[in-house]
Scaffold this active site. Sequence first.
Site, PDB file in Angstrom:
ATOM      1  N   HIS A  62      -2.452   5.513  -1.898  1.00 29.71           N
ATOM      2  CA  HIS A  62      -1.598   5.977  -3.005  1.00 29.71           C
ATOM      3  C   HIS A  62      -0.943   7.314  -2.650  1.00 29.71           C
ATOM      4  CE1 HIS A  62      -4.621   3.806  -5.852  1.00 29.71           C
ATOM      5  NE2 HIS A  62      -3.511   3.081  -5.850  1.00 29.71           N
ATOM      6  N   LYS A 109      -9.433  -2.895 -19.486  1.00 32.34           N
ATOM      7  CA  LYS A 109      -9.684  -3.112 -18.058  1.00 32.34           C
ATOM      8  C   LYS A 109     -11.028  -2.511 -17.628  1.00 32.34           C
ATOM      9  CE  LYS A 109      -6.787  -3.498 -13.969  1.00 32.34           C
ATOM     10  NZ  LYS A 109      -5.655  -2.970 -13.222  1.00 32.34           N
ATOM     11  N   ARG A 118       1.233  -3.163   0.993  1.00 37.62           N
ATOM     12  CA  ARG A 118       0.333  -3.231   2.149  1.00 37.62           C
ATOM     13  C   ARG A 118       0.567  -4.498   2.953  1.00 37.62           C
ATOM     14  NH1 ARG A 118      -4.497  -2.075  -1.857  1.00 37.62           N
ATOM     15  NH2 ARG A 118      -3.118  -3.522  -2.912  1.00 37.62           N
ATOM     16  N   SER A 164      -8.208   0.464  -4.418  1.00 34.30           N
ATOM     17  CA  SER A 164      -9.219   1.108  -5.264  1.00 34.30           C
ATOM     18  C   SER A 164     -10.386   0.161  -5.489  1.00 34.30           C
ATOM     19  CB  SER A 164      -8.617   1.500  -6.610  1.00 34.30           C
ATOM     20  OG  SER A 164      -7.571   2.405  -6.423  1.00 34.30           O
TER      21      SER A 164
HETATM   22  O1  PNS Z   1      -2.346  -0.392  -9.896  1.00 34.19           O
HETATM   23  P1  PNS Z   1      -2.034  -1.623 -10.694  1.00 34.19           P
HETATM   24  O2  PNS Z   1      -3.116  -1.856 -11.727  1.00 34.19           O
HETATM   25  O3  PNS Z   1      -1.795  -2.826  -9.818  1.00 34.19           O
HETATM   26  O4  PNS Z   1      -0.670  -1.325 -11.482  1.00 34.19           O
HETATM   27  C1  PNS Z   1      -0.017  -2.331 -12.231  1.00 34.19           C
HETATM   28  C2  PNS Z   1       1.092  -1.752 -13.132  1.00 34.19           C
HETATM   29  C3  PNS Z   1       0.555  -0.599 -13.969  1.00 34.19           C
HETATM   30  C4  PNS Z   1       2.202  -1.225 -12.265  1.00 34.19           C
HETATM   31  C5  PNS Z   1       1.609  -2.924 -14.022  1.00 34.19           C
HETATM   32  O5  PNS Z   1       0.510  -3.544 -14.603  1.00 34.19           O
HETATM   33  C6  PNS Z   1       2.567  -2.471 -15.107  1.00 34.19           C
HETATM   34  O6  PNS Z   1       3.702  -2.129 -14.836  1.00 34.19           O
HETATM   35  N1  PNS Z   1       2.074  -2.456 -16.379  1.00 34.19           N
HETATM   36  C7  PNS Z   1       2.829  -1.979 -17.521  1.00 34.19           C
HETATM   37  C8  PNS Z   1       3.178  -3.104 -18.496  1.00 34.19           C
HETATM   38  C9  PNS Z   1       4.465  -3.793 -18.085  1.00 34.19           C
HETATM   39  O7  PNS Z   1       5.518  -3.205 -18.012  1.00 34.19           O
HETATM   40  N2  PNS Z   1       4.323  -5.095 -17.800  1.00 34.19           N
HETATM   41  C10 PNS Z   1       5.418  -5.926 -17.412  1.00 34.19           C
HETATM   42  C11 PNS Z   1       5.646  -5.903 -15.923  1.00 34.19           C
HETATM   43  S1  PNS Z   1       7.030  -6.872 -15.456  1.00 34.19           S
END
Ligand code: PNS
Length: 159
Positions: free
Chosen positions: A17, A41, A91, A128
Site C-alpha cells: 500500500h 467486515k 499485483r 493485508s
Molecule cells: O482494500 P479493499 O477492501 O479491497 O477495498 C475495496 C474498496 C474500498 C475500494 C471498495 O470496496 C469500494 O470502493 N467500496 C466503496 C463502496 C462502493 O463504491 N462500491 C461500488 C464499487 S463499483
Amino acid sequence: MRRCVCPGSFDPVTLGHLDVITRAARLYDEVVVAVLENPSKGGLFDVEERIALLQTEVAVLPNVRVMTFGGGLLVDLCEQIEAQAIVKGLRGEVDYSYELPMAIMNRRLTGVETLFMPGEPGLSEVSSSLIKEVARYEGDVSSLVSPGVWSALRERLDR
Ligand code: PNS
C-alpha cells in the site's frame, strides 16, 4: 488542484500500500487515503487504529492525508473532495479481474477515472489478509510491513 483517492480497508497498511501511496504522491498535488469503514467486515484493527497506523506511515509525505469513508459510494466521496481519479495498485491478474468491473462502474457513474499502478515485484505477494493469517500462526512477515505495523500486529495477536 490535481487530487486522487487511494481507497481500501488497510487492515493493516502494508509496504505494498505504502509503495502505491508514495508513487501516487509524486504524480498528484494531493493524495487522499480513504479508509473504508465497514463494521460488518470485522477487521483485526478498528478504523481509528488503521487510520493511526496509516498516519504515522504517511507523516513523511506532506501531500498525503488520511480520512475514513463509510456507508456510501466511493464515487460520491470523489465528488465531495473533488478528486479526479482513483489510484489502485495491481499485483497481478487476480487484482485486475477484481478491480476492472469496479473501475468501469465508477466511470459510468460519475466519469471518475481509475488509474492502475503495477505493484512493486518484490511486494507482489503482500496482502493485508495474508499478512494477518501468517502472523496469526506466528510466521515472520516483518519484512512486508513497517516496524510500527509489525509491533501493532504482534501486540494485537498477543505474541
Ligand atoms: O482494500 P479493499 O477492501 O479491497 O477495498 C475495496 C474498496 C474500498 C475500494 C471498495 O470496496 C469500494 O470502493 N467500496 C466503496 C463502496 C462502493 O463504491 N462500491 C461500488 C464499487 S463499483
